[in-house]
Scaffold this motif. Structure first.
Motif, PDB file in Angstrom:
ATOM      1  N   PHE A 232      -3.165   1.093  19.901  1.00 19.45           N
ATOM      2  CA  PHE A 232      -3.223   0.823  18.460  1.00 19.45           C
ATOM      3  C   PHE A 232      -1.898   1.257  17.843  1.00 19.45           C
ATOM      4  CE2 PHE A 232      -4.674   1.289  14.097  1.00 19.45           C
ATOM      5  CZ  PHE A 232      -5.525   0.203  13.985  1.00 19.45           C
TER       6      PHE A 232
ATOM      7  N   HIS B 172      -8.660  -1.565   2.183  1.00 27.24           N
ATOM      8  CA  HIS B 172      -7.462  -1.008   2.825  1.00 27.24           C
ATOM      9  C   HIS B 172      -6.574  -2.180   3.231  1.00 27.24           C
ATOM     10  CE1 HIS B 172      -5.014   1.407   5.425  1.00 27.24           C
ATOM     11  NE2 HIS B 172      -5.794   1.475   6.477  1.00 27.24           N
TER      12      HIS B 172
ATOM     13  N   GLU C   3      -4.223  -2.214   5.597  1.00 29.98           N
ATOM     14  CA  GLU C   3      -3.704  -2.271   6.968  1.00 29.98           C
ATOM     15  C   GLU C   3      -4.265  -3.509   7.679  1.00 29.98           C
ATOM     16  OE1 GLU C   3      -4.010   1.302   9.334  1.00 29.98           O
ATOM     17  OE2 GLU C   3      -2.451   0.576  10.696  1.00 29.98           O
TER      18      GLU C   3
ATOM     19  N   ASP D 127      -5.350  -4.394  10.531  1.00 29.03           N
ATOM     20  CA  ASP D 127      -6.546  -4.495  11.377  1.00 29.03           C
ATOM     21  C   ASP D 127      -7.789  -4.829  10.552  1.00 29.03           C
ATOM     22  OD1 ASP D 127      -6.032  -1.868  10.395  1.00 29.03           O
ATOM     23  OD2 ASP D 127      -7.531  -1.028  11.737  1.00 29.03           O
ATOM     24  N   HIS D 128      -7.686  -4.688   9.229  1.00 28.62           N
ATOM     25  CA  HIS D 128      -8.792  -5.093   8.343  1.00 28.62           C
ATOM     26  C   HIS D 128      -8.395  -6.239   7.431  1.00 28.62           C
ATOM     27  CE1 HIS D 128     -10.421  -1.389   9.817  1.00 28.62           C
ATOM     28  NE2 HIS D 128      -9.380  -0.732   9.335  1.00 28.62           N
TER      29      HIS D 128
ATOM     30  N   HIS E 282      -6.622   5.722   4.876  1.00 26.02           N
ATOM     31  CA  HIS E 282      -5.552   6.303   5.617  1.00 26.02           C
ATOM     32  C   HIS E 282      -4.179   6.074   4.951  1.00 26.02           C
ATOM     33  CE1 HIS E 282      -3.446   4.295   9.416  1.00 26.02           C
ATOM     34  NE2 HIS E 282      -2.936   5.472   9.277  1.00 26.02           N
TER      35      HIS E 282
ATOM     36  N   ASP F 160     -11.668   3.122   7.028  1.00 28.38           N
ATOM     37  CA  ASP F 160     -11.209   3.959   8.149  1.00 28.38           C
ATOM     38  C   ASP F 160     -11.912   5.317   8.195  1.00 28.38           C
ATOM     39  OD1 ASP F 160      -9.421   2.193   9.289  1.00 28.38           O
ATOM     40  OD2 ASP F 160      -7.645   3.060   8.368  1.00 28.38           O
TER      41      ASP F 160
ATOM     42  N   TYR G  81     -10.663   9.921  16.839  1.00 28.84           N
ATOM     43  CA  TYR G  81     -10.159   9.067  15.756  1.00 28.84           C
ATOM     44  C   TYR G  81      -9.657   9.925  14.589  1.00 28.84           C
ATOM     45  CZ  TYR G  81     -10.124   5.411  12.215  1.00 28.84           C
ATOM     46  OH  TYR G  81      -9.730   4.552  11.230  1.00 28.84           O
TER      47      TYR G  81
ATOM     48  N   HIS H  90     -14.485   0.927  11.718  1.00 27.98           N
ATOM     49  CA  HIS H  90     -14.311   0.993  13.179  1.00 27.98           C
ATOM     50  C   HIS H  90     -15.501   1.769  13.746  1.00 27.98           C
ATOM     51  CE1 HIS H  90     -10.056  -0.239  13.093  1.00 27.98           C
ATOM     52  NE2 HIS H  90      -9.849   0.665  12.146  1.00 27.98           N
TER      53      HIS H  90
HETATM   54 FE1  FEO Z   1      -5.766   2.159   8.679  1.00 25.72          FE
HETATM   55 FE2  FEO Z   1      -8.189   0.741  10.570  1.00 25.72          FE
HETATM   56  O1  FEO Z   1      -6.628   0.792   9.574  1.00 25.72           O
END
Ligand code: FEO
Length: 457
Positions: free
Chosen positions: A23, A79, A81, A83-84, A146, A165, A191, A222
């Motif tokens: 990641f 968020h 980022e 990945d979302h 995050h 997150d 995590y 997640h």
């Molecule tokens: Fe901060 Fe799952 O992205």
């Protein structure tokens, strides 16, 4: 690919990434991960809460199709980022009526990172609500979990908290809900260590507000959903603000065994004193495991041979990582072996400016460690034991400081010399201040070693 119901008119439509190994091109994922996305249908409007990593957008669309979703009114971006959010542009293209709902900061990031058109984004204030018809979403700004733009989304009618997150775990599993805490909690701790620990003070300050929601379900972005939210909230409270434990973490590299012998001796010396020490060989180690150990560690000992006048690059990397993760540890030391010299300690120390730690004098050995070196490691173990068991323990003041006001003192680490005639004006110590009149909280202006560690010259 079916959507999975988690509440009344609330479905999970996420993707499980069984094969992802890394990641952010940094964090190992031994157990894969997942990107949870949720679909909420009200009587008038519908909302998708977070999307998925763009590599898995087809899975998201397939699950939405299984519900025959023909219209999405809102895409809640907790968020920015990727990945979302990375598949949000595709969702907006597939559902032309949809508007993105985000904090102001998140709106700007989505425009910057993903070129989402400004007119497709509605920004929401902290506490603002959105009525879907019989179901209302409330947005709670939660910066720095995050990134600085983050928020969490609350569905009060069913007491579901969509925490993005926060409280997540990198765990690929077909179990939508946490079914085995022995599997999920270590993954959640890992995590936390890798993603959340740098923000532990922020999190600590917000956990009370999360508790007061009395959520019946925490649905992170997640890993599995929690149906006993207090378990993960209490774990976070302990990880973020509980006292550090009587543990020593020793990330190390050894090239020709001298440093390894030192590390192994220190681990034994700690064990003999009831202190749990863990050594991490950075040559082939899992930095995620190292990060997990740092969550509770009371002390960190960086162990390295001297390489080209400084620490081994892998130990320097561990120091940079620890500095970025900002664990609770209050003590740091350095041990290692050298052949002809260099600046091992000084180089490592400048890599950890964010750690609020006291530096315990290092043990450096020329070549192979011998009896006197093992004795020095015993002394280091003793010091670590005493300081962790009683953090208030003060080193005894040097008697010379009280008898001769002109005595100079030397830092045991970087060799900086405190000269009473000069003082340390840039840190508020005027010229002419004897060492014993320097405030106890003063630290070495070069390497931040505590005053109590200085030795008279
Ligand atoms: Fe901060 Fe799952 O992205």
């Amino acid at each position: 690919m079916q959507a999975r119901k988690i509440g009344e008119a609330v479905w999970w439509v996420g993707a499980i990434d069984w094969d992802r190994k890394l990641f952010d091109s940094l964090i190992p994922l031994p157990d894969g991960t997942s990107y949870n996305s949720y679909f909420v249908q009200g009587s008038a409007k519908s909302a998708l809460i977070d999307a998925v990593d763009p590599t898995m957008k087809s899975v998201l669309f397939a699950r939405l199709s299984s519900l025959n979703v023909s219209r999405i009114d809102y895409v809640i971006a907790n968020h920015a980022e990727q990945d979302h959010s990375g598949s949000i542009p595709d969702v907006l293209q597939a559902y032309p009526m949809a508007k993105v709902v985000a904090t102001d900061k998140c709106k700007a990031m989505l425009m910057d990172l993903l070129a989402v058109p400004e007119e497709r984004i509605i920004s929401v204030r902290d506490g603002e609500t959105l009525d879907l018809g019989g179901r209302t979403l409330q947005f709670i700004h939660f910066p720095w979990v995050h990134w600085p733009e983050t928020m969490i989304t609350w569905l009060p009618s069913q007491k579901i908290l969509f925490s993005c997150d926060l409280f997540g775990s990198h765990l690929a599993t077909a179990d939508l809900f946490e079914s085995d805490e022995k599997v999920v909690m270590p993954a959640a701790k890992r995590y936390y260590a890798e993603i959340m620990m740098p923000f532990r003070t922020v999190i600590e300050g917000k956990l009370g507000a999360v508790s007061r929601l009395e959520a019946q379900m925490i649905a992170p972005s997640h890993g599995p959903i929690y149906t006993k939210p207090n378990q993960i909230i209490d774990a976070y409270r302990d990880w973020a603000s509980g006292p550090s434990k009587n543990n020593v973490v020793i990330p190390y590299i050894s090239m020709h065994d001298s440093t390894r012998l030192m590390v192994e001796h220190l681990v034994e010396a700690c064990a003999a004193r009831g202190v749990f020490a863990e050594q991490f060989n950075l040559a082939d180690g899992d930095v995620g495991k190292l990060a997990m150990s740092l969550v509770d560690a009371g002390a960190i000992v960086l162990a390295s041979p001297m390489v080209l006048g400084g620490p081994h690059p892998k130990v320097a990397y561990a120091a940079i990582l620890a500095n970025a993760l900002r664990p609770k540890a209050k003590l740091v030391s350095v041990i290692g072996s050298y052949s002809w010299g260099g600046r091992l300690v000084e180089t490592l120390q400048v890599l950890i400016p964010a750690l609020k730690v006291e530096i315990i004098p290092p043990v450096l050995v020329k070549g192979l460690p011998r009896e006197k070196d093992f004795a020095a490691l015993d002394q280091l173990a003793e010091e670590l034991m005493n300081r962790m068991a009683n953090p208030q323990t003060e080193a005894k003041p040097e008697p010379a400081a009280q008898t001769d006001p002109n005595t100079k003192y030397i830092c045991p680490v970087c060799r900086y010399i405190y000269d009473p005639a000069k003082g340390d004006p840039s840190h508020g110590i005027p010229p002419g201040t004897p060492f014993d009149k320097v405030p106890e909280e003063w630290i070495c202006p070069i390497c931040r070693v505590a005053k109590k560690m200085f030795k008279p010259l």
